[in-house]
Design an enzyme around this catalytic site. Structure first.
Site, PDB file in Angstrom:
ATOM      1  N   GLY A 410       0.810  -1.202   0.000  1.00  0.00           N
ATOM      2  CA  GLY A 410       0.000   0.000   0.000  1.00  0.00           C
ATOM      3  C   GLY A 410       0.849   1.259   0.000  1.00  0.00           C
ATOM      4  O   GLY A 410       2.030   1.237  -0.331  1.00  0.00           O
ATOM      5  N   ASP A 522      10.130 -10.070   1.411  1.00  0.00           N
ATOM      6  CA  ASP A 522      10.338  -9.010   0.417  1.00  0.00           C
ATOM      7  C   ASP A 522      11.489  -8.095   0.830  1.00  0.00           C
ATOM      8  O   ASP A 522      11.356  -6.875   0.860  1.00  0.00           O
ATOM      9  CB  ASP A 522       9.062  -8.197   0.221  1.00  0.00           C
ATOM     10  CG  ASP A 522       9.067  -7.402  -1.093  1.00  0.00           C
ATOM     11  OD1 ASP A 522       9.925  -7.688  -1.951  1.00  0.00           O
ATOM     12  OD2 ASP A 522       8.229  -6.494  -1.240  1.00  0.00           O
TER      13      ASP A 522
END
Length: 691
Positions: A410, A522
């Site tokens: 986001g 990640d």
């Protein structure tokens, strides 16, 4: 012009003649005696900073009450009590923390060091046995110049963040290779590189290079000049404004407000006269920095007014300072008062009386509601985090107005909300979160909230309201490792190794020391942030479990980013913490080389497009120097460079069982464990660029 400092033969460590022997160390305490220059005008050692228990390695004017700092290592942070600095035969000055770990050392030391000398000019010199200087503070300045000091082509001063915060600020003084001395600003929060040049000495001559400037000289008499290659000089200071150096101390500092000022202070005085600004550049910084691409001299949404050469920052009418470093929150109460006053003027006495009472009662309710909204601690049952409403976070971020960045989960926005000692916050709006039950979401968030490590970004709270899922983090004001590594200013080798160590330790904590093991999934330079002291802080950890499987970054079930994804993601095999080890290995190679893992082939940069392949080729062929071209500090640390490269290659092994744990990787990077010769990292398949 070149000044050669001849040192006296070194005997014992003496504070009377300015000499310092090899092996002599100073502790960071209030009682340690600094290394003094022969006259006692200057001191080298630790100064205790205000309002905390930290110390700054520095040089200062020693005979004035202010003990004004004129030099400090600009790429280090303040240190804790018990840290030490000493002269080392191989490394020159070495700064260590209380546990003995090296934090900083002087660069480009290639000869055996015989000692140091604190000069009466304020220059600390490290010499070899024939008394030749091999390092000096004058050639490695921070934010200040002193008389007899010279700044050569490509030399620079960097402002501090504030008067008491010595981390890197956003203003730079540069002696450019085109011959101009310039002042410019770099917007760290926006990661844009240099925004505005707001002063230029106009000493470049493209038609005749011999007329161009090549040195900035602070003369012994106290004037600042740009020396041209033909011997001519352009004086920046007006000599009549400068008192004599025999009666006054002098300095020229790029202050934290972006103004380059020349100061003087009487040597003989009573009381505490302080420093007087003789001249300053530019003449009007409020006009010089327009802020069309940056944030101007005072920051966004502010009014700059000049007073004696100093920018005075004010809010527009109707606004008040929400934070001294960010004026951006409207003060609604003033508008309400004006409205109520207007109504009262047109009403009868009785009605006025009633309205005044109602208005006072209303203001009490409004004030109490604001305090409740912005200061309440609403800990949900079983959670260690603050629970916020969506309205509260929208208000804190001014309607999600200032975007800090975008990631896999986001958008992140900057906000202001008093939360104990923390005011500025980062609010992440999660737009790809599985709509699990409220209990499951909060359980996952609580796992993240229970983590506490100096190399992790701290989670402060969350919002779980209908479709809205938001996380509230502490704000990191020095951006991402990506912008730091791949920006205009290449970090030095010591900084890069410290950043790599911090990331490794943070991952080791997530993998092995948390109550619930956390796989990041990640790891990449965009997800590593830098705090005010440029310590690495891992962000977005623990969010992989909150990511919907069918809304991950790619069309497959792979989680991660191109260039950092471990091979096992492509196979029907169990994913373990070793996927983070692989990503860390790629990131480590990026930190070593200051080069991205995959070069964008669309822009014609086709040579060695895959960083991992190129590093392996250079390592196998004994050409590690190709990885750090023009990086003198890294080239001088050949053993450390080789150790870091080998650890990186071990971490990116295609066979995950061959990769070390992050705990073992930390120990190898620190030199505690021996690093064996690694095999080819990809013996079976070539790197896949399709994801």
């Amino acid at each position: 012009m070149f000044f050669i400092i001849f040192l006296l033969p070194l005997g014992t460590s003496s504070q009377n003649d300015g000499t310092v022997n090899v092996g002599i160390s100073l502790p960071a305490t209030e009682r340690s005696n600094p290394w003094l220059s022969p006259s006692g005008d200057f001191a080298f050692g630790f100064q205790k900073l205000q309002d905390n228990d930290q110390f700054l390695l520095s040089i200062w004017y020693n005979k004035i009450p202010a003990k004004t700092i004129v030099w400090y290592p600009k790429d280090t942070s303040p240190v804790s009590r018990g840290s030490t600095v000493e002269i080392d035969t191989q490394n020159g000055l070495v700064l260590r923390d209380p546990q003995g770990s090296r934090l900083w050392r002087t660069e480009n030391i290639v000869d055996s060091v015989s000692g140091g000398f604190m000069n009466d000019t304020g220059n600390f010199v490290i010499s070899r046995r024939d008394s030749t200087g091999i390092w000096e503070s004058f050639k490695n300045p921070s934010d200040t110049m002193l008389p007899t000091q010279i700044i050569e082509i490509n030399g620079k001063l960097v402002s501090r963040k504030s008067e008491t915060n010595f981390s890197r600020g956003r203003f730079y003084l540069d002696m450019l290779n085109n011959g101009n001395l310039v002042l410019n600003t770099r917007s760290v929060s926006r990661n844009l590189g240099f925004d505005d040049e707001y002063y230029n000495s106009q000493t470049s001559d493209l038609a005749n290079v011999s007329n161009s400037g090549y040195q900035v000289i602070f003369s012994e008499r106290g004037s600042i000049q740009v020396l041209r290659t033909n011997g001519e000089r352009k004086a920046l200071t007006t000599e009549r404004s400068i008192p004599t150096t025999s009666d006054h101390y002098h300095r020229a500092t790029l202050d934290f407000d972006g103004v380059f000022r020349q100061y003087y202070h009487p040597k003989s005085f009573s009381g505490n006269p302080g420093w007087t600004a003789a001249e300053y550049w530019p003449e009007n910084i409020c006009v010089s920095i327009k802020g069309d691409r940056g944030s101007g001299a005072c920051g966004y949404n502010s009014i700059c007014r000049l007073q004696n050469g100093t920018p005075i920052c004010r809010c527009p009418q109707g606004y008040s300072l929400a934070d001294p470093e960010s004026p951006d929150k409207p003060k609604k109460d003033r508008e309400t008062l004006i409205l109520v006053g207007s109504v009262l003027l047109g009403s009868s006495v009785f009605i006025n009386f009633m309205l005044v009472g109602a208005a006072c009662f209303g203001f009490i309710l409004i004030y109490n509601n604001k305090i409740t909204n912005f200061r309440r601690v609403h800990n949900a049952a079983g959670l260690n985090l603050q629970c916020f409403t969506y309205k509260e976070l929208a208000q804190a971020t001014n309607g999600f107005k200032e975007e800090l960045g975008r990631g896999s989960f986001g958008i992140v926005y900057k906000g202001v909300m008093p939360m104990g000692s923390i005011t500025t916050i980062a609010v992440k709006k999660l737009d790809r979160v599985a709509q699990d039950t409220e209990k499951e979401f909060r359980t996952e968030v609580n796992v993240i909230g229970q983590t506490h490590h100096k190399n992790l970004v701290r989670l402060l709270g969350f919002c779980d309201e209908g479709p809205h899922r938001l996380l509230v983090y502490e704000y990191m004001n020095n951006g991402t490792v990506a912008s730091f590594l791949f920006g205009d200013l290449k970090p030095n080798w010591n900084q890069r190794t410290q950043i790599a160590m911090g990331i490794a330790k943070g991952l080791a904590y997530l993998h092995e020391e948390c109550s619930t093991q956390i796989i990041h999934c990640d790891i990449k330079p965009q997800n590593i942030l830098l705090d005010e002291y440029y310590n690495a802080r891992i962000s977005d950890f623990g969010l992989a479990k909150l990511l919907m499987v069918n809304q991950s970054r790619t069309l497959t079930n792979i989680r991660g980013t191109k260039g950092y994804v471990a091979p096992e993601w492509f196979r029907n095999t169990k994913v373990t913490v070793k996927v983070d080890v692989y990503s860390f290995g790629i990131l480590l190679l990026e930190i070593i080389t200051c080069r991205r893992s995959v070069v964008d082939l669309e822009f014609g940069e086709g040579e060695n497009p895959i960083l991992a392949d190129w590093v392996w080729d250079c390592f196998q062929e004994g050409r590690l120097d190709n990885l750090v071209v023009d990086d003198t500090e890294a080239l001088n640390d050949k053993k450390g460079l080789e150790r870091f490269v080998m650890v990186g290659i071990w971490c990116i092994q295609e066979d995950s069982s061959l990769r070390p744990t992050m705990r073992k990787a930390c120990q190898m990077l620190e030199g505690i464990l021996e690093v064996k010769f690694p095999p080819c990292p990809s013996p079976f398949t070539s790197t896949d660029l399709s994801i």
